[in-house]
Motif scaffolding. Sequence first.
Motif, PDB file in Angstrom:
ATOM      1  N   ALA A 192      25.129 159.135  -6.186  1.00 26.75           N
ATOM      2  CA  ALA A 192      25.231 160.253  -6.141  1.00 26.75           C
ATOM      3  C   ALA A 192      24.286 161.395  -6.816  1.00 26.75           C
ATOM      4  CB  ALA A 192      26.056 159.779  -7.444  1.00 26.75           C
ATOM      5  N   ARG A 193      22.798 160.554  -6.900  1.00 23.12           N
ATOM      6  CA  ARG A 193      21.976 160.806  -7.395  1.00 23.12           C
ATOM      7  C   ARG A 193      21.036 161.557  -5.616  1.00 23.12           C
ATOM      8  NH1 ARG A 193      16.396 160.493  -7.199  1.00 23.12           N
ATOM      9  NH2 ARG A 193      16.681 158.430  -6.186  1.00 23.12           N
ATOM     10  N   LEU A 194      21.151 160.818  -4.622  1.00 22.50           N
ATOM     11  CA  LEU A 194      20.697 160.685  -3.425  1.00 22.50           C
ATOM     12  C   LEU A 194      21.330 162.070  -3.178  1.00 22.50           C
ATOM     13  CD1 LEU A 194      19.808 157.221  -1.908  1.00 22.50           C
ATOM     14  CD2 LEU A 194      18.663 159.308  -2.437  1.00 22.50           C
ATOM     15  N   LEU A 195      22.597 162.210  -3.059  1.00 20.31           N
ATOM     16  CA  LEU A 195      24.130 162.988  -2.452  1.00 20.31           C
ATOM     17  C   LEU A 195      23.515 164.676  -3.415  1.00 20.31           C
ATOM     18  CD1 LEU A 195      27.478 161.500  -2.434  1.00 20.31           C
ATOM     19  CD2 LEU A 195      26.067 162.358  -0.141  1.00 20.31           C
ATOM     20  N   GLY A 196      23.410 164.880  -4.748  1.00 18.45           N
ATOM     21  CA  GLY A 196      22.647 165.883  -5.278  1.00 18.45           C
ATOM     22  C   GLY A 196      21.488 166.042  -4.497  1.00 18.45           C
ATOM     23  N   LEU A 197      20.430 165.256  -4.178  1.00 22.13           N
ATOM     24  CA  LEU A 197      18.885 165.422  -3.501  1.00 22.13           C
ATOM     25  C   LEU A 197      19.124 166.659  -2.191  1.00 22.13           C
ATOM     26  CD1 LEU A 197      16.834 162.553  -4.480  1.00 22.13           C
ATOM     27  CD2 LEU A 197      16.628 164.826  -5.675  1.00 22.13           C
ATOM     28  N   GLY A 198      21.154 165.850  -1.536  1.00 23.68           N
ATOM     29  CA  GLY A 198      21.014 166.489  -0.526  1.00 23.68           C
ATOM     30  C   GLY A 198      21.422 165.573   0.758  1.00 23.68           C
ATOM     31  N   ALA A 199      21.097 164.793   0.609  1.00 24.70           N
ATOM     32  CA  ALA A 199      21.879 163.966   1.260  1.00 24.70           C
ATOM     33  C   ALA A 199      23.099 164.064   2.031  1.00 24.70           C
ATOM     34  CB  ALA A 199      21.551 161.944   0.876  1.00 24.70           C
ATOM     35  N   GLN A 200      23.354 163.261   3.315  1.00 25.24           N
ATOM     36  CA  GLN A 200      24.609 163.349   3.117  1.00 25.24           C
ATOM     37  C   GLN A 200      25.656 162.343   3.462  1.00 25.24           C
ATOM     38  OE1 GLN A 200      25.067 166.122   6.260  1.00 25.24           O
ATOM     39  NE2 GLN A 200      24.302 168.206   5.367  1.00 25.24           N
ATOM     40  N   ARG A 201      27.014 161.935   3.745  1.00 26.68           N
ATOM     41  CA  ARG A 201      27.562 160.439   3.762  1.00 26.68           C
ATOM     42  C   ARG A 201      27.369 160.858   5.744  1.00 26.68           C
ATOM     43  NH1 ARG A 201      29.545 157.134   0.192  1.00 26.68           N
ATOM     44  NH2 ARG A 201      29.787 158.232  -2.156  1.00 26.68           N
ATOM     45  N   VAL A 202      27.212 159.539   5.708  1.00 25.12           N
ATOM     46  CA  VAL A 202      27.781 159.785   7.691  1.00 25.12           C
ATOM     47  C   VAL A 202      28.114 158.341   7.689  1.00 25.12           C
ATOM     48  CG1 VAL A 202      25.923 160.890   7.997  1.00 25.12           C
ATOM     49  CG2 VAL A 202      25.340 158.856   7.780  1.00 25.12           C
ATOM     50  N   ASP A 203      28.908 158.052   9.375  1.00 27.05           N
ATOM     51  CA  ASP A 203      29.593 157.449   9.741  1.00 27.05           C
ATOM     52  C   ASP A 203      29.159 157.422  10.679  1.00 27.05           C
ATOM     53  OD1 ASP A 203      31.954 155.671  11.091  1.00 27.05           O
ATOM     54  OD2 ASP A 203      33.392 156.165  10.609  1.00 27.05           O
ATOM     55  N   ILE A 204      28.755 155.458  11.353  1.00 27.71           N
ATOM     56  CA  ILE A 204      28.188 155.492  11.827  1.00 27.71           C
ATOM     57  C   ILE A 204      28.752 154.594  13.011  1.00 27.71           C
ATOM     58  CG2 ILE A 204      25.592 156.530  12.001  1.00 27.71           C
ATOM     59  CD1 ILE A 204      25.382 153.954  11.150  1.00 27.71           C
ATOM     60  N   GLY A 205      30.311 154.612  12.067  1.00 26.03           N
ATOM     61  CA  GLY A 205      30.973 153.110  12.918  1.00 26.03           C
ATOM     62  C   GLY A 205      30.596 152.133  12.183  1.00 26.03           C
ATOM     63  N   GLN A 206      30.321 152.294  11.087  1.00 20.79           N
ATOM     64  CA  GLN A 206      30.484 151.239  10.229  1.00 20.79           C
ATOM     65  C   GLN A 206      31.058 150.330   9.433  1.00 20.79           C
ATOM     66  OE1 GLN A 206      29.017 154.234   9.442  1.00 20.79           O
ATOM     67  NE2 GLN A 206      29.239 154.801   7.215  1.00 20.79           N
ATOM     68  N   GLY A 207      32.902 151.161   9.175  1.00 18.98           N
ATOM     69  CA  GLY A 207      34.033 150.617   8.417  1.00 18.98           C
ATOM     70  C   GLY A 207      33.777 150.716   7.546  1.00 18.98           C
ATOM     71  N   GLU A 208      34.365 149.975   7.180  1.00 22.04           N
ATOM     72  CA  GLU A 208      34.608 149.163   5.804  1.00 22.04           C
ATOM     73  C   GLU A 208      33.552 148.667   5.484  1.00 22.04           C
ATOM     74  OE1 GLU A 208      36.378 150.464   3.063  1.00 22.04           O
ATOM     75  OE2 GLU A 208      37.008 152.057   4.430  1.00 22.04           O
ATOM     76  N   GLN A 209      31.942 148.208   4.568  1.00 20.59           N
ATOM     77  CA  GLN A 209      31.199 147.345   4.266  1.00 20.59           C
ATOM     78  C   GLN A 209      30.924 147.565   2.664  1.00 20.59           C
ATOM     79  OE1 GLN A 209      30.273 145.369   6.529  1.00 20.59           O
ATOM     80  NE2 GLN A 209      31.477 146.287   7.929  1.00 20.59           N
ATOM     81  N   SER A 210      30.194 147.199   2.327  1.00 15.29           N
ATOM     82  CA  SER A 210      29.449 146.835   0.655  1.00 15.29           C
ATOM     83  C   SER A 210      28.535 147.993   0.788  1.00 15.29           C
ATOM     84  CB  SER A 210      28.869 145.271  -0.059  1.00 15.29           C
ATOM     85  OG  SER A 210      27.720 145.001   1.880  1.00 15.29           O
ATOM     86  N   TRP A 211      27.436 148.613   2.164  1.00 14.63           N
ATOM     87  CA  TRP A 211      27.029 149.534   1.382  1.00 14.63           C
ATOM     88  C   TRP A 211      27.330 150.642   1.759  1.00 14.63           C
ATOM     89  CZ3 TRP A 211      27.060 145.964   5.622  1.00 14.63           C
ATOM     90  CH2 TRP A 211      27.323 145.438   6.368  1.00 14.63           C
ATOM     91  N   VAL A 212      27.027 151.593   1.630  1.00 16.71           N
ATOM     92  CA  VAL A 212      26.866 152.929   1.740  1.00 16.71           C
ATOM     93  C   VAL A 212      25.896 154.035   2.933  1.00 16.71           C
ATOM     94  CG1 VAL A 212      27.154 155.276   0.871  1.00 16.71           C
ATOM     95  CG2 VAL A 212      27.975 153.712  -0.363  1.00 16.71           C
ATOM     96  N   VAL A 213      26.272 154.262   3.893  1.00 18.11           N
ATOM     97  CA  VAL A 213      25.793 154.867   5.223  1.00 18.11           C
ATOM     98  C   VAL A 213      25.688 156.700   4.359  1.00 18.11           C
ATOM     99  CG1 VAL A 213      25.040 155.041   7.049  1.00 18.11           C
ATOM    100  CG2 VAL A 213      25.671 153.528   6.346  1.00 18.11           C
ATOM    101  N   LEU A 214      23.827 156.756   4.590  1.00 18.04           N
ATOM    102  CA  LEU A 214      23.447 158.514   4.293  1.00 18.04           C
ATOM    103  C   LEU A 214      23.248 159.096   5.150  1.00 18.04           C
ATOM    104  CD1 LEU A 214      23.328 157.991   0.105  1.00 18.04           C
ATOM    105  CD2 LEU A 214      25.513 159.019   1.252  1.00 18.04           C
ATOM    106  N   ALA A 215      22.550 160.319   5.135  1.00 16.46           N
ATOM    107  CA  ALA A 215      21.399 160.527   6.292  1.00 16.46           C
ATOM    108  C   ALA A 215      20.859 161.843   5.286  1.00 16.46           C
ATOM    109  CB  ALA A 215      22.041 161.252   7.280  1.00 16.46           C
TER     110      ALA A 215
END
Length: 117
Positions: free
Chosen positions: A79-102
């Motif tokens: 949430a903090r990183l999204l607030g700074l301007g990061a974006q969620r991205v899908d690089i084909g990771q599927g359902e995982q325990s980690w969150v991919v951001l850009a």
Amino acid sequence: MALTWEQVVVHALDPVALGRWWAEALGWVVVYSDDDEFEIRPEPGRQPALDFVRVDEPKQGKSRLHLDFRPDDQDAEVARLLGLGAQRVDIGQGEQSWVVLADPEGNEFCVLAGRVS
């Protein structure tokens, strides 16, 4: 022969803006800055550094190298990183325990599940 990990170089269209974003995201300090290069470290003299260097062409495709971070609280950090301007991205990771951001220039990074006590 021994190697010391000095830095990770990140190509950027705007190294100053991207470097400032990462400095804020990580709480790191700026150790060098000009129009074409911007270097941050956890603290002066501590390695490794992130060194943002100007390139003229935008990022194309999935990054071949990315950074992983393990926070105390994954949801809060995402949430903090999204607030700074990061974006969620899908690089084909599927359902995982980690969150991919850009970051603002599209460089992927992962926020891993929180630390287990």
